[in-house]
Write an enzyme that holds these catalytic residues in place. Structure first.
Site, mmCIF file in Angstrom:
data_model
loop_
_atom_site.group_PDB
_atom_site.id
_atom_site.type_symbol
_atom_site.label_atom_id
_atom_site.label_comp_id
_atom_site.label_asym_id
_atom_site.label_seq_id
_atom_site.Cartn_x
_atom_site.Cartn_y
_atom_site.Cartn_z
ATOM 1 C CG HIS A 152 -6.045 1.690 -0.598
ATOM 2 N ND1 HIS A 152 -4.867 2.242 -1.081
ATOM 3 C CD2 HIS A 152 -5.661 0.795 0.367
ATOM 4 C CE1 HIS A 152 -3.844 1.708 -0.441
ATOM 5 N NE2 HIS A 152 -4.305 0.823 0.438
ATOM 6 C CB CYS A 167 -0.926 0.031 1.212
ATOM 7 S SG CYS A 167 -1.765 -1.520 1.543
ATOM 8 C CB CYS A 216 -1.857 0.828 7.625
ATOM 9 S SG CYS A 216 -3.370 0.559 6.675
#
Length: 387
Positions: A343, A91, A373
């Site tokens: 995302h 991520c 995160c």
């Protein structure tokens, strides 16, 4: 030590991954169009000065494989003399691209970089081909690779209720919708070609993922999706699946000034940190603490904050343990977040940083934080300072 600065930052609109506006647009195209846009927007820059293209992408296979950074840079017409590398910190990939460019600049290993990231989650699903080593279960909890269950665990540990999660999600959609209607995303979105529901070619100028009709009542009707029997995390309080890309022009400060280019922000400090993979969503806490210490700052010095909303159940514990509960409405995700915008994994780090810099300009803020995160237990953070 030399100073790394952000000269420009843009992103695509965020498209829905299921039958969305970018269903017929490839990840390389989304990336290449942004690379070209940075050069169009900054004509003072001779493209031959570009040292490297550093591009984040998580699922580096199918159309996103074989070094998508190089494929996209060639499509964009970036001079062949520039390098290109695809990076993967899950991520945090495109935020890591920012960090890699900044470190190179600070150590004299180049002065002009195009960075960014992409993820077309409609074309390359996030779990495509994933095959965890069986022995990993001897080291971490078996559910550590299931992001939704890690959010459930973190939420339970911190006493985050279903109602708190739903309220956080509603806020995200409301804020993102207001930012769209009021034109506050206009400076960061670079319009892209896509296709409407009937297949007609259109110019996509706004995010497709936001659901302004979201309410506490509508979210209350959703069932927990990861732990149906005992859970609280629903699809409505999780980041949406979306397709998108983001990009930045990162330069050494004196070089940018010599070319007459605008300096939108300095990179004040950077950090990554690890945490228990079973509560991967907690990563922003140690990463932020480390980045602030390196900058000689405290959370009280932060004017604007972008905290990637992987899950409401993950974001709220981070807000709590960073001591930010009382400033959420004034400082955190003022234009909504990933619950509303989605995302796209490799895109999000540079995306939230782009949104942050635009918010800092809008608010005349001095210090901003972008943090997120990372799956399997990491966090990443960047402190930006307006010049």
């Amino acid at each position: 030590m030399k100073q790394a600065v952000i000269v420009d930052c843009i992103r695509t609109p965020m498209g829905r991954s299921k039958a969305g506006v970018f269903r017929n647009v490839r990840a390389e195209t989304l990336s290449a169009e942004l690379m070209k846009a940075l050069l169009i927007r900054n004509p003072q820059l001779d493209p031959s000065l570009i040292e490297d293209v550093i591009w984040g992408c998580v699922q580096q296979t199918l159309e996103q494989g074989f070094n998508i950074a190089r494929n996209a840079s060639l499509l964009a017409g970036i001079p062949k003399t520039a390098g290109a590398v695809t990076v993967n910190r899950l991520c945090g990939s495109s935020m890591d691209a920012i960090h890699q460019a900044a470190r190179a600049i600070m150590t004299g290993m180049g002065d002009t970089f195009i960075i960014g990231g992409v993820e077309h989650m409609g074309h390359v699903p996030m779990n495509h081909g994933v095959d965890f080593h069986p022995g990993l279960a001897n080291r971490v909890a078996k559910a550590s690779g299931m992001m939704g269950l890690t959010a459930e665990m973190l939420g339970k540990m911190h006493g985050i209720s279903r109602e708190q999660q739903d309220a956080f999600a509603v806020r995200s959609h409301q804020r993102a919708h207001a930012a769209t209607v009021e034109g506050r995303f206009a400076k960061e979105i670079w319009a892209m070609e896509g296709h409407d529901a009937n297949g007609a070619l259109i110019k996509v100028m706004h995010d497709e993922v936001i659901r302004p009709e979201t309410t506490m009542e509508s979210l209350a009707g959703l069932r927990p999706v990861f732990d149906p029997a005992n859970g609280t995390v629903t699809a409505g309080t999780s980041s949406a699946l979306s397709d998108g890309a983001s990009a930045m022009l990162v330069m050494e400060e004196s070089k940018a000034r010599a070319l007459g280019l605008p300096i939108r922000a300095r990179i004040r400090s950077m950090a990554v940190a690890g945490c228990d993979a079973a509560i991967m969503g907690y990563g922003p806490v140690p990463a932020t603490q480390k980045a602030l210490a390196r900058a000689g700052l405290t959370v009280a010095d932060l004017d604007v904050i972008e905290l990637n909303e992987a899950f409401a159940a993950q974001s709220l514990p981070c807000v709590k343990d960073l001591g930010l509960q009382d400033v959420v409405e004034e400082k955190i995700n003022l234009n909504g977040g990933a619950i509303a915008l989605g995302h796209p994994l490799g895109c999000s780090g540079a995306r939230i940083s782009t949104t942050l810099i635009n918010l800092m300009e809008e608010k005349d803020a001095t210090i901003g934080l972008a943090t997120m995160c990372i799956g399997l237990g990491q966090g990443i953070a960047t402190v930006f300072e307006r010049v």
